[in-house]
Structures are given as structure tokens and as C-alpha cells.
Design an enzyme around this catalytic site. Structure first.
Site, PDB file in Angstrom:
ATOM      1  N   ASN A 102       0.829  -1.209   0.000  1.00  0.00           N
ATOM      2  CA  ASN A 102       0.000   0.000   0.000  1.00  0.00           C
ATOM      3  C   ASN A 102       0.860   1.253   0.000  1.00  0.00           C
ATOM      4  O   ASN A 102       2.000   1.244   0.457  1.00  0.00           O
ATOM      5  CB  ASN A 102      -0.938   0.001   1.217  1.00  0.00           C
ATOM      6  CG  ASN A 102      -1.914  -1.157   1.157  1.00  0.00           C
ATOM      7  OD1 ASN A 102      -2.082  -1.754   0.101  1.00  0.00           O
ATOM      8  ND2 ASN A 102      -2.533  -1.475   2.272  1.00  0.00           N
ATOM      9  N   ASP A 104      -0.566   4.214   1.197  1.00  0.00           N
ATOM     10  CA  ASP A 104      -1.415   5.178   1.902  1.00  0.00           C
ATOM     11  C   ASP A 104      -0.866   5.687   3.233  1.00  0.00           C
ATOM     12  O   ASP A 104      -1.494   6.531   3.875  1.00  0.00           O
ATOM     13  CB  ASP A 104      -2.813   4.571   2.095  1.00  0.00           C
ATOM     14  CG  ASP A 104      -2.769   3.199   2.775  1.00  0.00           C
ATOM     15  OD1 ASP A 104      -1.842   2.933   3.577  1.00  0.00           O
ATOM     16  OD2 ASP A 104      -3.665   2.373   2.502  1.00  0.00           O
ATOM     17  N   HIS A 119       5.749  -0.296  -2.811  1.00  0.00           N
ATOM     18  CA  HIS A 119       5.292   0.561  -3.913  1.00  0.00           C
ATOM     19  C   HIS A 119       5.351   2.044  -3.563  1.00  0.00           C
ATOM     20  O   HIS A 119       4.662   2.845  -4.168  1.00  0.00           O
ATOM     21  CB  HIS A 119       3.876   0.157  -4.330  1.00  0.00           C
ATOM     22  CG  HIS A 119       3.813  -1.238  -4.877  1.00  0.00           C
ATOM     23  ND1 HIS A 119       2.700  -2.022  -4.849  1.00  0.00           N
ATOM     24  CD2 HIS A 119       4.777  -1.998  -5.474  1.00  0.00           C
ATOM     25  CE1 HIS A 119       2.964  -3.204  -5.406  1.00  0.00           C
ATOM     26  NE2 HIS A 119       4.219  -3.217  -5.779  1.00  0.00           N
ATOM     27  N   ASN A 219      -8.438 -12.737   4.843  1.00  0.00           N
ATOM     28  CA  ASN A 219      -9.052 -12.157   3.657  1.00  0.00           C
ATOM     29  C   ASN A 219     -10.550 -12.391   3.729  1.00  0.00           C
ATOM     30  O   ASN A 219     -11.008 -13.321   4.408  1.00  0.00           O
ATOM     31  CB  ASN A 219      -8.468 -12.801   2.377  1.00  0.00           C
ATOM     32  CG  ASN A 219      -8.587 -11.906   1.162  1.00  0.00           C
ATOM     33  OD1 ASN A 219      -9.672 -11.431   0.813  1.00  0.00           O
ATOM     34  ND2 ASN A 219      -7.462 -11.653   0.507  1.00  0.00           N
ATOM     35  N   GLU A 221     -12.173 -13.203   1.076  1.00  0.00           N
ATOM     36  CA  GLU A 221     -12.410 -14.314   0.141  1.00  0.00           C
ATOM     37  C   GLU A 221     -11.107 -15.053  -0.150  1.00  0.00           C
ATOM     38  O   GLU A 221     -10.025 -14.538   0.150  1.00  0.00           O
ATOM     39  CB  GLU A 221     -13.045 -13.819  -1.156  1.00  0.00           C
ATOM     40  CG  GLU A 221     -12.417 -12.570  -1.720  1.00  0.00           C
ATOM     41  CD  GLU A 221     -13.231 -11.980  -2.862  1.00  0.00           C
ATOM     42  OE1 GLU A 221     -12.880 -12.272  -4.013  1.00  0.00           O
ATOM     43  OE2 GLU A 221     -14.195 -11.238  -2.597  1.00  0.00           O
ATOM     44  N   ALA A 238     -10.461  -7.704   7.883  1.00  0.00           N
ATOM     45  CA  ALA A 238      -9.235  -7.623   8.688  1.00  0.00           C
ATOM     46  C   ALA A 238      -9.412  -6.706   9.906  1.00  0.00           C
ATOM     47  O   ALA A 238      -8.791  -6.927  10.940  1.00  0.00           O
ATOM     48  CB  ALA A 238      -8.088  -7.124   7.815  1.00  0.00           C
TER      49      ALA A 238
HETATM   50  P1  NAD Z   1      -6.061  -6.243  -4.571  1.00  0.00           P
HETATM   51  O1  NAD Z   1      -7.030  -5.123  -4.804  1.00  0.00           O
HETATM   52  O2  NAD Z   1      -5.593  -7.039  -5.733  1.00  0.00           O
HETATM   53  O3  NAD Z   1      -6.708  -7.278  -3.556  1.00  0.00           O
HETATM   54  C1  NAD Z   1      -7.282  -6.880  -2.348  1.00  0.00           C
HETATM   55  C2  NAD Z   1      -7.579  -8.110  -1.544  1.00  0.00           C
HETATM   56  O4  NAD Z   1      -8.078  -7.697  -0.272  1.00  0.00           O
HETATM   57  C3  NAD Z   1      -8.646  -9.012  -2.173  1.00  0.00           C
HETATM   58  O5  NAD Z   1      -8.184 -10.354  -2.100  1.00  0.00           O
HETATM   59  C4  NAD Z   1      -9.886  -8.801  -1.293  1.00  0.00           C
HETATM   60  O6  NAD Z   1     -10.665  -9.974  -1.199  1.00  0.00           O
HETATM   61  C5  NAD Z   1      -9.245  -8.456   0.038  1.00  0.00           C
HETATM   62  N1  NAD Z   1     -10.049  -7.605   0.933  1.00  0.00           N
HETATM   63  C6  NAD Z   1     -10.820  -6.537   0.612  1.00  0.00           C
HETATM   64  N2  NAD Z   1     -11.342  -5.970   1.726  1.00  0.00           N
HETATM   65  C7  NAD Z   1     -10.859  -6.697   2.769  1.00  0.00           C
HETATM   66  C8  NAD Z   1     -11.022  -6.594   4.190  1.00  0.00           C
HETATM   67  N3  NAD Z   1     -11.790  -5.641   4.761  1.00  0.00           N
HETATM   68  N4  NAD Z   1     -10.376  -7.495   4.989  1.00  0.00           N
HETATM   69  C9  NAD Z   1      -9.602  -8.491   4.421  1.00  0.00           C
HETATM   70  N5  NAD Z   1      -9.423  -8.624   3.099  1.00  0.00           N
HETATM   71  C10 NAD Z   1     -10.042  -7.741   2.279  1.00  0.00           C
HETATM   72  O7  NAD Z   1      -4.876  -5.600  -3.704  1.00  0.00           O
HETATM   73  P2  NAD Z   1      -3.338  -5.983  -3.653  1.00  0.00           P
HETATM   74  O8  NAD Z   1      -3.145  -7.447  -3.596  1.00  0.00           O
HETATM   75  O9  NAD Z   1      -2.735  -5.108  -2.617  1.00  0.00           O
HETATM   76  O10 NAD Z   1      -2.929  -5.484  -5.115  1.00  0.00           O
HETATM   77  C11 NAD Z   1      -1.845  -4.976  -5.292  1.00  0.00           C
HETATM   78  C12 NAD Z   1      -1.872  -3.488  -5.739  1.00  0.00           C
HETATM   79  O11 NAD Z   1      -2.925  -2.610  -5.336  1.00  0.00           O
HETATM   80  C13 NAD Z   1      -0.658  -2.919  -5.137  1.00  0.00           C
HETATM   81  O12 NAD Z   1       0.149  -2.555  -6.206  1.00  0.00           O
HETATM   82  C14 NAD Z   1      -1.073  -1.662  -4.353  1.00  0.00           C
HETATM   83  O13 NAD Z   1      -0.076  -0.685  -4.497  1.00  0.00           O
HETATM   84  C15 NAD Z   1      -2.350  -1.292  -5.025  1.00  0.00           C
HETATM   85  N6  NAD Z   1      -3.348  -0.539  -4.233  1.00  0.00           N
HETATM   86  C16 NAD Z   1      -3.031   0.060  -3.034  1.00  0.00           C
HETATM   87  C17 NAD Z   1      -4.015   0.732  -2.289  1.00  0.00           C
HETATM   88  C18 NAD Z   1      -3.644   1.421  -0.982  1.00  0.00           C
HETATM   89  O14 NAD Z   1      -2.551   1.973  -0.839  1.00  0.00           O
HETATM   90  N7  NAD Z   1      -4.531   1.383   0.016  1.00  0.00           N
HETATM   91  C19 NAD Z   1      -5.327   0.756  -2.770  1.00  0.00           C
HETATM   92  C20 NAD Z   1      -5.613   0.127  -4.016  1.00  0.00           C
HETATM   93  C21 NAD Z   1      -4.619  -0.529  -4.742  1.00  0.00           C
END
Ligand code: NAD
Length: 253
Positions: A102, A104, A119, A219, A221, A238
Site C-alpha cells: 500500500n 497510503d 510501492h 481475507n 475471500e 481484517a
Molecule cells: P487487490 O485489490 O488485488 O486485492 C485486495 C484483496 O483484499 C482481495 O483479495 C480482497 O478480497 C481483500 N479484501 C478486501 N477488503 C478486505 C477486508 N476488509 N479485509 C480483508 N481482506 C479484504 O490488492 P493488492 O493485492 O494489494 O494489489 C496490489 C496493488 O494494489 C498494489 O500494487 C497496491 O499498491 C495497489 N493498491 C493500493 C491501495 C492502498 O494503498 N490502500 C489501494 C488500491 C490498490
């Protein structure tokens, strides 16, 4: 889920070296959509067009249109109970580091000190031309965001880039080296809110597993990892499952 959390507590109590890998899912409860959510950034912007380093170099103003939307989403977000639970696990001398995908800054805001960022981080800015770095607080962010004006390097006058890794950029070497070292030492890995498909971060649990670490996945799912490498799967949000695990860990100590 109750039984899975108890199993995780047992594994953590027996582990000497525990690390965490987090993804966008840990921050959805803070109001930041993950990649899959309908309101996610990539539903509006094609990443191949807006999120590459080549796109930034050739038309930074266009890429900043997407970046301003990213900043809008992250600037008002606050850490949630999941981030706080990981910070508490570090203070309890259980968790050695959080490796996060992340951008953020919410782990740091929650109090985690040993955070390895794969990242980058949206709260810093960098100049691709003269190499100068800035903290976002060195700019009048409110005015820039309201007027959609990209920040300019105070040294050379070029448009700055947030210190996040765009597609086509290398993962910071320090993050790769430190996280692989942690993965090799780990006896247990908490894999939280990641779809585990973005490499090289998705390698972390696999490297640890090769060294016989227990993989505990949190997770909502199942993911690419679940049937393949995960030992204990804790299904749920989470922000609920992590604090519950910390509560039971405290009782078990
Ligand atoms: P992804 O979007 O591919 O997957 C998110 C995962 O989190 C999914 O498997 C989903 O089922 C799960 N999920 C969603 N809400 C949840 C919760 N409340 N509790 C537990 N699990 C939950 O995300 P990723 O694997 O981090 O993908 C990688 C890319 O996304 C990275 O490159 C990252 O930089 C970027 N990204 C970052 C942010 C951020 O900084 N917050 C936001 C969006 C995308």
C-alpha cells in the site's frame, strides 16, 4: 473462524519470527477501495494509459489527473482497527515488520515502526529530473488539490511525481533486500488483504513457505495463495479478525 483464529494464535505463540504482508484489503475499511472494488481507481483510469512511468515522462499533467483522484481518496483516510492491531503486535514484540504494497501511509499513522514499502508512499514527492525529494507538507496541498495544480520542483521547476512506484519502475532495492531477508527468517507470515498476484511482493509468502514458515491468511475471500500455500485461512474483514486475534494472543500469553 473462531477455530482458525485459535489455530493462528497457537502458531504465533510457537513462532520466533513473525512478519506481515499487507495489501489494499487492509485499507478498504478506511474507505480506500481495493483494485477490485467498483469505486476503485482503475474502473475510471486505464492503468496502461495513466499509471506508467512512460506516461508520466511524456505527459505528467495527464497522469496528475489520475494522481489527484488518488490523493483525494487517501488524504482523508484514517487508519482502522486492522492497522492498529498490527502496530500493537509490533509493540508486543511479536511482529518484526510489516511489508506493505500500500501507498497510503496508514501503517505508520497507526504506529507501526518497521514498515517496508514495496510501492512507495503518496505522502512524499520526488523530482525525476534533479532527484530532489519533498514531504507533501512542504507544499500548500489544499490549494494544489482544490485547483488541480501539480506541484513543481523548487530546485529545477519540473513537475514532481508522488514517490509511488508506477508500472515500469523498479521496486526500491532496499525494500526487496529487506523483505526477502525477513521472509527467509520468518517462522510465520500473516498475509492480509492481498490478492497475492502482484509480483514480486507475492513471492514473500512463497519464499517463507520454502523455509517452512506457517502462512496465515486474512481475507474476505479466497485468493491465488489459499489452496496453494496457506496453512490457516481466517475469513472476514481484517478490521475485525486481526483485533480479535490480538485479544486472544494477549489472553494466551
Ligand atoms: P487487490 O485489490 O488485488 O486485492 C485486495 C484483496 O483484499 C482481495 O483479495 C480482497 O478480497 C481483500 N479484501 C478486501 N477488503 C478486505 C477486508 N476488509 N479485509 C480483508 N481482506 C479484504 O490488492 P493488492 O493485492 O494489494 O494489489 C496490489 C496493488 O494494489 C498494489 O500494487 C497496491 O499498491 C495497489 N493498491 C493500493 C491501495 C492502498 O494503498 N490502500 C489501494 C488500491 C490498490
Amino acid at each position: 473462524m473462531e477455530r482458525d483464529i485459535d489455530q493462528a494464535v497457537k502458531a504465533i505463540v510457537n513462532a520466533g519470527y513473525v512478519i506481515a504482508l499487507t495489501g489494499a484489503g487492509i485499507s478498504t475499511e478506511s474507505g480506500i477501495p481495493d483494485f477490485r472494488s467498483a469505486g476503485g481507481l482503475w474502473a475510471k483510469y486505464n492503468p496502461a494509459e495513466y499509471a506508467t512511468i512512460e506516461a508520466f515522462r511524456s505527459d505528467p499533467e495527464k497522469v496528475w489527473r489520475m494522481l489527484f483522484d488518488m490523493v483525494d481518496i487517501t488524504v482523508s483516510a484514517r487508519y482502522n482497527a486492522g492497522h492498529a492491531a498490527l502496530a500493537e503486535l509490533e509493540k508486543m514484540d511479536i511482529l518484526r515488520c510489516v511489508i506493505t504494497q500500500n501507498i497510503d501511509n496508514l501503517h505508520q499513522e497507526a504506529g507501526s515502526e518497521n514498515v517496508i514499502e514495496y510501492h512507495g508512499n503518496v505522502s512524499r514527492l520526488e523530482c525525476l529530473y534533479c532527484g530532489q525529494d519533498y514531504d507533501k507538507n512542504e507544499f500548500d496541498a489544499v490549494t494544489l488539490i482544490q485547483n488541480r495544480i501539480p506541484p513543481i520542483c523548487k530546485k529545477c521547476g519540473e513537475i514532481l511525481k508522488p514517490a509511488v512506484i508506477l508500472f515500469g519502475e523498479l521496486i526500491p532495492e532496499e525494500a526487496t533486500v529487506r523483505s526477502l531477508e525477513a521472509a527467509r527468517k520468518a517462522d510465520a507470515v500473516l498475509v492480509i488483504g492481498t490478492s497475492a498476484v502482484v509480483y514480486p511482493a507475492a513471492n514473500i509468502p512463497l519464499v517463507a513457505k520454502q523455509n517452512r514458515a506457517v502462512i496465515i491468511e486474512f481475507n474476505t475471500e479466497t485468493t491465488a495463495l489459499t489452496n496453494f500455500a496457506t496453512d490457516i485461512f481466517i475469513q472476514g474483514m481484517a478490521g475485525q479478525t486481526l483485533p480479535e486475534m490480538v485479544r486472544r494472543l494477549k489472553a494466551a500469553r
